[in-house]
Every structure is written in structure tokens, then in C-alpha cells.
Scaffold this motif. Structure first.
Motif, PDB file in Angstrom:
ATOM      1  N   ALA A  20      24.932 -10.006  -5.751  1.00  0.00           N
ATOM      2  CA  ALA A  20      24.212  -9.047  -4.922  1.00  0.00           C
ATOM      3  C   ALA A  20      22.862  -8.726  -5.533  1.00  0.00           C
ATOM      4  CB  ALA A  20      25.029  -7.767  -4.789  1.00  0.00           C
ATOM      5  N   PRO A  21      21.829  -8.513  -4.720  1.00  0.00           N
ATOM      6  CA  PRO A  21      20.522  -8.179  -5.286  1.00  0.00           C
ATOM      7  C   PRO A  21      20.546  -6.813  -5.945  1.00  0.00           C
ATOM      8  CG  PRO A  21      20.511  -7.921  -2.896  1.00  0.00           C
ATOM      9  CD  PRO A  21      21.822  -8.549  -3.250  1.00  0.00           C
ATOM     10  N   ALA A  22      19.852  -6.691  -7.087  1.00  0.00           N
ATOM     11  CA  ALA A  22      19.764  -5.404  -7.777  1.00  0.00           C
ATOM     12  C   ALA A  22      18.609  -4.637  -7.175  1.00  0.00           C
ATOM     13  CB  ALA A  22      19.549  -5.629  -9.266  1.00  0.00           C
ATOM     14  N   HIS A  23      18.925  -3.643  -6.379  1.00  0.00           N
ATOM     15  CA  HIS A  23      17.879  -2.877  -5.718  1.00  0.00           C
ATOM     16  C   HIS A  23      17.303  -1.849  -6.664  1.00  0.00           C
ATOM     17  CE1 HIS A  23      18.815  -4.761  -1.937  1.00  0.00           C
ATOM     18  NE2 HIS A  23      20.068  -4.405  -2.013  1.00  0.00           N
ATOM     19  N   ALA A  24      16.016  -1.567  -6.471  1.00  0.00           N
ATOM     20  CA  ALA A  24      15.337  -0.621  -7.351  1.00  0.00           C
ATOM     21  C   ALA A  24      15.936   0.768  -7.256  1.00  0.00           C
ATOM     22  CB  ALA A  24      13.841  -0.580  -7.004  1.00  0.00           C
ATOM     23  N   GLN A  25      16.595   1.089  -6.134  1.00  0.00           N
ATOM     24  CA  GLN A  25      17.133   2.429  -5.978  1.00  0.00           C
ATOM     25  C   GLN A  25      18.523   2.588  -6.593  1.00  0.00           C
ATOM     26  OE1 GLN A  25      17.100   0.173  -3.719  1.00  0.00           O
ATOM     27  NE2 GLN A  25      18.682   0.379  -2.176  1.00  0.00           N
ATOM     28  N   ASP A  26      19.159   1.498  -7.026  1.00  0.00           N
ATOM     29  CA  ASP A  26      20.467   1.618  -7.659  1.00  0.00           C
ATOM     30  C   ASP A  26      20.342   2.472  -8.913  1.00  0.00           C
ATOM     31  OD1 ASP A  26      21.535   0.018  -5.741  1.00  0.00           O
ATOM     32  OD2 ASP A  26      21.602  -1.797  -6.977  1.00  0.00           O
ATOM     33  N   LYS A  27      21.126   3.540  -8.978  1.00  0.00           N
ATOM     34  CA  LYS A  27      20.989   4.475 -10.085  1.00  0.00           C
ATOM     35  C   LYS A  27      21.674   3.959 -11.338  1.00  0.00           C
ATOM     36  CE  LYS A  27      20.485   8.515  -7.094  1.00  0.00           C
ATOM     37  NZ  LYS A  27      20.979   9.856  -6.729  1.00  0.00           N
ATOM     38  N   GLY A  28      21.175   4.415 -12.471  1.00  0.00           N
ATOM     39  CA  GLY A  28      21.774   4.058 -13.742  1.00  0.00           C
ATOM     40  C   GLY A  28      22.657   5.179 -14.253  1.00  0.00           C
ATOM     41  N   SER A  29      23.006   5.099 -15.523  1.00  0.00           N
ATOM     42  CA  SER A  29      23.879   6.097 -16.130  1.00  0.00           C
ATOM     43  C   SER A  29      23.108   6.881 -17.175  1.00  0.00           C
ATOM     44  CB  SER A  29      25.080   5.410 -16.791  1.00  0.00           C
ATOM     45  OG  SER A  29      25.823   6.337 -17.531  1.00  0.00           O
ATOM     46  N   VAL A  30      23.162   8.205 -17.059  1.00  0.00           N
ATOM     47  CA  VAL A  30      22.476   9.057 -18.026  1.00  0.00           C
ATOM     48  C   VAL A  30      23.200   9.019 -19.374  1.00  0.00           C
ATOM     49  CG1 VAL A  30      21.709  11.414 -18.512  1.00  0.00           C
ATOM     50  CG2 VAL A  30      21.611  10.524 -16.194  1.00  0.00           C
ATOM     51  N   GLU A  31      24.503   8.814 -19.346  1.00  0.00           N
ATOM     52  CA  GLU A  31      25.306   8.766 -20.572  1.00  0.00           C
ATOM     53  C   GLU A  31      26.021   7.418 -20.661  1.00  0.00           C
ATOM     54  OE1 GLU A  31      25.344  10.915 -22.965  1.00  0.00           O
ATOM     55  OE2 GLU A  31      24.099  12.431 -21.991  1.00  0.00           O
ATOM     56  N   PRO A  32      25.298   6.345 -20.993  1.00  0.00           N
ATOM     57  CA  PRO A  32      25.942   5.025 -21.035  1.00  0.00           C
ATOM     58  C   PRO A  32      26.938   4.924 -22.179  1.00  0.00           C
ATOM     59  CG  PRO A  32      23.747   4.893 -21.952  1.00  0.00           C
ATOM     60  CD  PRO A  32      23.890   6.299 -21.396  1.00  0.00           C
ATOM     61  N   LYS A  33      27.929   4.080 -21.995  1.00  0.00           N
ATOM     62  CA  LYS A  33      28.926   3.837 -23.028  1.00  0.00           C
ATOM     63  C   LYS A  33      28.896   2.365 -23.414  1.00  0.00           C
ATOM     64  CE  LYS A  33      31.998   7.452 -21.215  1.00  0.00           C
ATOM     65  NZ  LYS A  33      33.339   7.745 -20.639  1.00  0.00           N
ATOM     66  N   ALA A  34      29.182   2.093 -24.665  1.00  0.00           N
ATOM     67  CA  ALA A  34      29.216   0.711 -25.122  1.00  0.00           C
ATOM     68  C   ALA A  34      30.392  -0.017 -24.484  1.00  0.00           C
ATOM     69  CB  ALA A  34      29.349   0.669 -26.644  1.00  0.00           C
ATOM     70  N   LEU A  35      30.194  -1.286 -24.187  1.00  0.00           N
ATOM     71  CA  LEU A  35      31.292  -2.090 -23.677  1.00  0.00           C
ATOM     72  C   LEU A  35      32.306  -2.335 -24.794  1.00  0.00           C
ATOM     73  CD1 LEU A  35      29.179  -4.645 -21.655  1.00  0.00           C
ATOM     74  CD2 LEU A  35      30.706  -2.930 -20.699  1.00  0.00           C
ATOM     75  N   PRO A  36      33.584  -2.335 -24.472  1.00  0.00           N
ATOM     76  CA  PRO A  36      34.596  -2.563 -25.504  1.00  0.00           C
ATOM     77  C   PRO A  36      34.579  -4.004 -25.989  1.00  0.00           C
ATOM     78  CG  PRO A  36      35.610  -2.549 -23.338  1.00  0.00           C
ATOM     79  CD  PRO A  36      34.177  -2.148 -23.135  1.00  0.00           C
ATOM     80  N   PRO A  37      35.045  -4.264 -27.193  1.00  0.00           N
ATOM     81  CA  PRO A  37      35.118  -5.652 -27.680  1.00  0.00           C
ATOM     82  C   PRO A  37      36.006  -6.491 -26.775  1.00  0.00           C
ATOM     83  CG  PRO A  37      35.488  -4.085 -29.458  1.00  0.00           C
ATOM     84  CD  PRO A  37      35.519  -3.293 -28.190  1.00  0.00           C
ATOM     85  N   LEU A  38      35.669  -7.756 -26.658  1.00  0.00           N
ATOM     86  CA  LEU A  38      36.480  -8.666 -25.868  1.00  0.00           C
ATOM     87  C   LEU A  38      37.705  -9.096 -26.653  1.00  0.00           C
ATOM     88  CD1 LEU A  38      33.642 -10.910 -24.390  1.00  0.00           C
ATOM     89  CD2 LEU A  38      35.035  -9.275 -23.131  1.00  0.00           C
TER      90      LEU A  38
END
Length: 313
Positions: A20-38
Motif C-alpha cells: 500500500a502507498p505510504a500517504h503523507a497523512q498517515d500518523k506516526g507514534s509519539v511513543e515508539p517502541k523497539a521491535l522485539p528480537p526475532l
């Protein structure tokens, strides 16, 4: 930079389909979290996007572009500073403000031109690429080799945006509700000037915009119109325009597109305004999501990029 600014976006954003196209209006996260180890990072079936998303810094290697815009990576990428004289980077939680040094330099020049030619305070920079390029968890199929960048069609405000504003602020829709033309209340001659400035850069190969924006550019361009050749309509560019650069000299493993031909493209817009495109019928069966790329499907050099030591922050 604070560690929170270099962590990848929250896990919930990863479920967005990569096609899907990443639209400029797609909001981000103010409190991002690290991805867990694979659990099994060496499993050959592990999607490459899961591996590249977990590299939060560029590789400590000489700069090198490997592969194609939608199947590749970049060694030794440069970070676009989040603030500068005439620009601000948006959606910091995505950690996608990395690209080839030539692209970073181009964006800085464009910020100056936006002020000089269009009277804008500056530009808002959307996604460029991940620290080592490669497939992303969400949004883009391209932006993999550090030669693509999204620029919001919303002029930069005249003040320093907060972290919260950069995640929550929405871009301005430039297209009329009927999709047949731009909205004259928001699309101005300044937009024409900024897109023209980007297209006139010799190292820019393509600029993607909504078809209605291309229509407006064709109508409003004055004088030399040769730059219009590079500007092409594509889905998902109602709020931003997409810059794509040519492969830099000295990068034999970079495989870009051929130069655009066929004139200024202003006589080829009927398809984009056809009823089939503007009002497509729903498919009889839901399309199957594409299978994510694995490391085996990327150029061999990307494995070395993925596993190289981190560059100094």
C-alpha cells in the motif's frame, strides 16, 4: 539524537500492507517502541523487511547503492538532519530519514529553492529510506536504495514543530473531491515552483504526483516546459510528491530506470481520469497479499550491508 528518535515505529504499524502507498497523512507514534528480537533471524524464510527494520543505524561502510528502487539496499547511508535552514523532517518514529549523500544534499538545496522561488518558509520532508535501505515493514515497495524521497505538498510552518506535531499533523489534500483537478483553495503557483525546482535538478530522474497535480502543472507551467517530462502521474500522491534520483556515478551495482521519454506527458492523461481508474469496481475476490521478499531475493551484496557494524551515531 535521543534514543526514542531512532527506534522504529510501534509494532502495530507493521501490520499495514507493504504494497500500500505510504500517504503523507498517515500518523506516526509519539511513543515508539523497539521491535522485539526475532526468534529465528537466520531462517531463510524470514522476511527481509523484518531484518532491515531492526537496523536503526547505517552500516559502517563506504557509501554504495545496491540493486533497484524496489529490491535493494544502501551501504553507508547519510542521515537527513531533522531540522535545518528551510526544512523539518516529519514522522520521526519511522526512522526513515536516511539516504545517499547526493540525495540529502539535493533536499537541502530544494529547501533553499522553496524559499527563494516559492516564498515557502521551507519544506516538510517525509520518508526517505531506512538506515540501510531494504524493504520496509509498512508503506513503500520502493525507497530501498536511498535514492527516493517524499516531500509534503504542505509548506513548512514558520515555527519549529514539536515531536508530537510531527507525528500527528496531517498533510493537506491537494486534489478536489471529484479527483478531476487540484483544489484551487490550497494548490498554488508556489507548488508549481517547488516541483519545477526539484525536476530541474539534473540528477532527478522521476517525480511522481497525483494525475490532477500533473494536469495542473501542464496548465500552469510557463516558459521552459522541458522539466515536465520528469513529472509523472502515479497513485497515492495526493498529499506529497516523490523524488527519485538516478544511480550515482561509480555505483555499478545500482540498477535504476531508463530516462523518461515521450515528451512532457501532458497529452497522455486521459487514462488517469477514466471512470475505470477514478471509480474502479471492487475485485470479485480479494487479492492475495504479495509474499514478502527474503534475503535470497535481494542482491547478494545486501547481506553484507545488513550484517556490517553500525556507523557512529
Amino acid at each position: 539524537m535521543h534514543v526514542r528518535l531512532i527506534l522504529v515505529a510501534i509494532i502495530s504499524s507493521a501490520v499495514i500492507a507493504a504494497a500500500a502507498p505510504a500517504h503523507a497523512q498517515d500518523k506516526g507514534s509519539v511513543e515508539p517502541k523497539a521491535l522485539p528480537p526475532l526468534a529465528h533471524p537466520d531462517d531463510p524464510n524470514t522476511p527481509a523487511k523484518e531484518l532491515f527494520a531492526r537496523r536503526i543505524l547505517p552500516s559502517a561502510q563506504p557509501t554504495k547503492v545496491i540493486g533497484t528502487y524496489n529490491r535493494g539496499c544502501i551501504a553507508g547511508a547519510e542521515r537527513m538532519p531533522v531540522n535545518g535552514e528551510g526544512w523539518q523532517v516529519m514522522r520521526l518514529s519511522r526512522n526513515r530519514n536516511f539516504g545517499h549523500p547526493n540525495l540529502i544534499a539535493l533536499l537541502k538545496r530544494l529547501a533553499t529553492r522553496a524559499h527563494q522561488d516559492a516564498g515557502w518558509p521551507g519544506i516538510l520532508v517525509g520518508d526517505i529510506g531506512q538506515p540501510r535501505g531494504g524493504p520496509a515493514l509498512s508503506g513503500h515497495a520502493s525507497h530501498q536504495i536511498g535514492l527516493d524521497a517524499d516531500i509534503w505538498l504542505t509548506p513548512m510552518p514558520d515555527h519549529r514543530l514539536s515531536r508530537n506535531e510531527r507525528e500527528e499533523m496531517s498533510a493537506v489534500m491537494m486534489v478536489r473531491p471529484d479527483r478531476l483537478d487540484v483544489d484551487p483553495r490550497v494548490f498554488t503557483k508556489g507548488h508549481v515552483a517547488v516541483i519545477r525546482a526539484a525536476a530541474q535538478e539534473p540528477s532527478v530522474q522521476r517525480i511522481f504526483v497525483n494525475a490532477a497535480i500533473k494536469k495542473a502543472l501542464c496548465r500552469d507551467a510557463r516558459g521552459d516546459r522541458s522539466w515536465l517530462t520528469k513529472v509523472r502521474p502515479w497513485w497515492g500522491h495526493d498529499y506529497h510528491f516523490h523524488i527519485r534520483m538516478v544511480c550515482p556515478p561509480g555505483n555499478p551495482d545500482c540498477h535504476g530506470q531508463t530516462n523518461q521519454e515521450g515528451g512532457d506527458g501532458c497529452g497522455d492523461l486521459d487514462y488517469w481520469f477514466s471512470d475505470a481508474v477514478l471509480h474502479p469496481l471492487p475485485p470479485k475476490e480479494p487479492p492475495k497479499p504479495p509474499q514478502p521478499l527474503t534475503m535470497a531475493q535481494l542482491p547478494p551484496g545486501c547481506r553484507a550491508v545488513l550484517h556490517a557494524p553500525d556507523a557512529k551515531n
